[in-house]
Write an enzyme that holds these catalytic residues in place. Structure first.
Site, PDB file in Angstrom:
ATOM      1  N   GLU A 175      -1.250 -41.216  21.827  1.00  0.00           N
ATOM      2  CA  GLU A 175      -2.007 -42.420  21.477  1.00  0.00           C
ATOM      3  C   GLU A 175      -3.499 -42.192  21.691  1.00  0.00           C
ATOM      4  O   GLU A 175      -4.337 -42.592  20.875  1.00  0.00           O
ATOM      5  CB  GLU A 175      -1.511 -43.588  22.332  1.00  0.00           C
ATOM      6  N   GLU A 188     -14.511 -50.627  27.219  1.00  0.00           N
ATOM      7  CA  GLU A 188     -14.639 -49.671  26.116  1.00  0.00           C
ATOM      8  C   GLU A 188     -15.916 -49.899  25.308  1.00  0.00           C
ATOM      9  O   GLU A 188     -16.169 -51.002  24.821  1.00  0.00           O
ATOM     10  CB  GLU A 188     -13.429 -49.764  25.188  1.00  0.00           C
ATOM     11  N   GLU A 204       2.487 -54.295  29.123  1.00  0.00           N
ATOM     12  CA  GLU A 204       1.118 -53.793  29.058  1.00  0.00           C
ATOM     13  C   GLU A 204       0.147 -54.898  28.648  1.00  0.00           C
ATOM     14  O   GLU A 204      -0.972 -54.970  29.163  1.00  0.00           O
ATOM     15  CB  GLU A 204       1.035 -52.622  28.077  1.00  0.00           C
ATOM     16  N   LYS A 220       0.006 -44.606  14.063  1.00  0.00           N
ATOM     17  CA  LYS A 220      -0.177 -45.550  15.163  1.00  0.00           C
ATOM     18  C   LYS A 220      -0.653 -46.882  14.615  1.00  0.00           C
ATOM     19  O   LYS A 220      -1.424 -46.931  13.651  1.00  0.00           O
ATOM     20  CB  LYS A 220      -1.212 -45.005  16.164  1.00  0.00           C
TER      21      LYS A 220
END
Length: 460
Positions: free
Chosen positions: A302, A257, A442, A212
């Site tokens: 992911e 986050e 996104e 990733k």
């Protein structure tokens, strides 16, 4: 590495703020106090009506490079070594404390900073307090701390604690309350160029070795009238109360986050990876996010990469580490995320627990903002993004003298480059199944919080 120090040791005085004092000054909470301080450049860490506000700068640390975290930790310990501390409240965030922002990359030209404010006002669990800090020989007293607080609440900070941006801020005009006249243009890459970078990232993953990579892009918003930083923070607090609204100098944003939060021997983190734009929700549909986001193999993959990355890096510092077997759906005004909350009981080494900043150094960057393996992903990011992320996706937050702290990842944010220009950032996790056009969409969904705070439409 550079540091600004006073001539004597650090002194701090922390006092509880009783409801009567707050009522007398008309301060209902941190959001109100943030607005009252519109002539200054307050540092900010707020969520759900709780958090910390800092005013003025009495000493600062700045550094670049791979040792920026270790250098900051050394500087902070040295500052604490001879500190004289009076703290009758004794909660996380009381006593000596500093706000910080660190560059994402060890190769960045952006200065990572720790800033010790002159005044801190905190709100947590129904309690409120203030801390006066000095390093010029001034001895804080209850009277001086309350006077400083009253000046702050009145929106008239004394010159002795003004910040480098305060004079400019006092000349700035308020942001328009509705749609602004600002314009948005591409930053380092156009949309088409960025999608080509996403395709290159997918090819690199297909080639093996890389699982990733997170690729970010920037856009620049320009305004004919000067911006007011405090107004941006106020909007973020109002619109994104579930997120942590942060402000450290020119860096502002509202992150969902948490990289790491430390209270005593306990550490917590919130891992986000996997995103669905809420504008895609059909009218009257229930369970849409669970079905589309939770049922996506690509999004689950992911997210799994991000959780494994963080727990692997945190494990050496913990005696007990736990996280749920399945992520939950985090609902925000602009998007849904797959989210997992990780908790850890910290392990003692030579009688000392790791500080929040030491954990930041070990954990950053996670797969949620870099990729897996992170060294390979980091090199590919430098090659494909064609920009310096600066503080974007780097740690932002605060620490205190007891090792406590809260450090978010600087997402959903922007850098105020001058009075008229703001650089906004957003990224997307790229795996082998990624579609460039979907990843571009996104990023626009993730840019929405800052575009809203600036009074701009989501898509130019």
């Amino acid at each position: 590495m550079t540091a600004s120090l006073g001539t004597t040791s650090l002194r701090t005085l922390t006092l509880a703020l009783d409801p009567a004092t707050l009522a007398e000054l008309g301060v209902s909470g941190p959001a109100h106090l943030l607005g009252a301080a519109s002539t200054d450049d307050p540092m900010c860490w707020l969520r759900r009506g709780q958090g910390l506000l800092g005013f003025g700068e009495i000493t600062t640390f700045s550094a670049r490079g791979p040792e920026r975290f270790a250098d900051a930790e050394s500087w902070w310990r040295e500052l604490l070594g001879e500190a004289r501390i009076e703290d009758s409240v004794r909660m996380p965030g009381t006593g000596p404390m500093a706000f910080g922002s660190f560059a994402f990359s060890k190769k960045s030209t952006f200065n990572s900073v720790l800033i010790v404010p002159a005044l801190v006002v905190g709100f947590a669990d129904g309690a409120a307090w203030l801390t006066q800090l000095s390093i010029d020989g001034t001895v804080p007293t209850a009277e001086s701390a309350l006077d400083l607080f009253r000046e702050t609440a009145a929106g008239a900070l004394s010159p002795s604690i003004s910040s480098p941006l305060s004079s400019a801020a006092s000349e700035e005009c308020s942001m328009p309350s509705e749609v602004s006249a600002g314009t948005v243009r591409s930053g380092a890459l156009t949309e088409e160029q960025w999608m080509q970078s996403v395709s290159a990232g997918v090819q690199a993953i297909a080639g093996g070795g890389l699982e990733k990579v997170v690729l970010a892009r920037d856009v620049v918003a320009t305004f004919p009238e000067p911006l007011q930083r405090v107004s941006i923070l106020q909007r973020l607090v109002d619109l994104y109360d579930e997120c942590w609204t942060y402000g450290v100098r020119g860096l502002v944003g509202a992150t969902p986050e948490i990289l790491i939060k430390v209270e005593g021997s306990m550490a917590q983190a919130r891992v986000l990876a996997g995103t669905l734009d809420r504008e895609d929700e059909p009218a009257g549909s229930s369970g849409f996010a669970d079905a589309v986001l939770g049922g996506s193999a690509k999004q689950r993959q992911e997210h799994d990469f991000a959780v494994r990355s963080l727990t692997r890096q945190l494990a050496p510092f913990a005696t007990d580490l736990s996280f749920p077997p399945e992520p939950f759906i985090l609902e925000l005004p602009n998007v849904w995320h797959l989210a997992s909350d990780v908790t850890a009981e910290l392990a003692s080494s030579n009688g000392h627990l790791p500080s929040s900043l030491a954990l930041v150094a070990a954990l950053h960057p996670t797969a949620a903002v870099c990729g897996t393996p992170r060294e390979d992903a980091g090199e590919l990011i430098l090659e494909l993004e064609k920009m310096d992320r600066g503080p974007y996706a780097g740690p932002v937050g605060w620490l205190d003298g007891a090792g406590n702290g809260e450090w978010g990842i600087a997402l959903r944010g922007a850098v105020l480059e001058d009075a008229h220009n703001v650089r906004l950032y957003a990224g997307a996790g790229i795996v082998q199944a990624s579609d460039p056009a979907a990843e571009l969409a996104e990023t626009w969904a993730k840019l929405r919080p800052m575009l809203q705070a600036l009074g701009l439409p989501n898509h130019p």
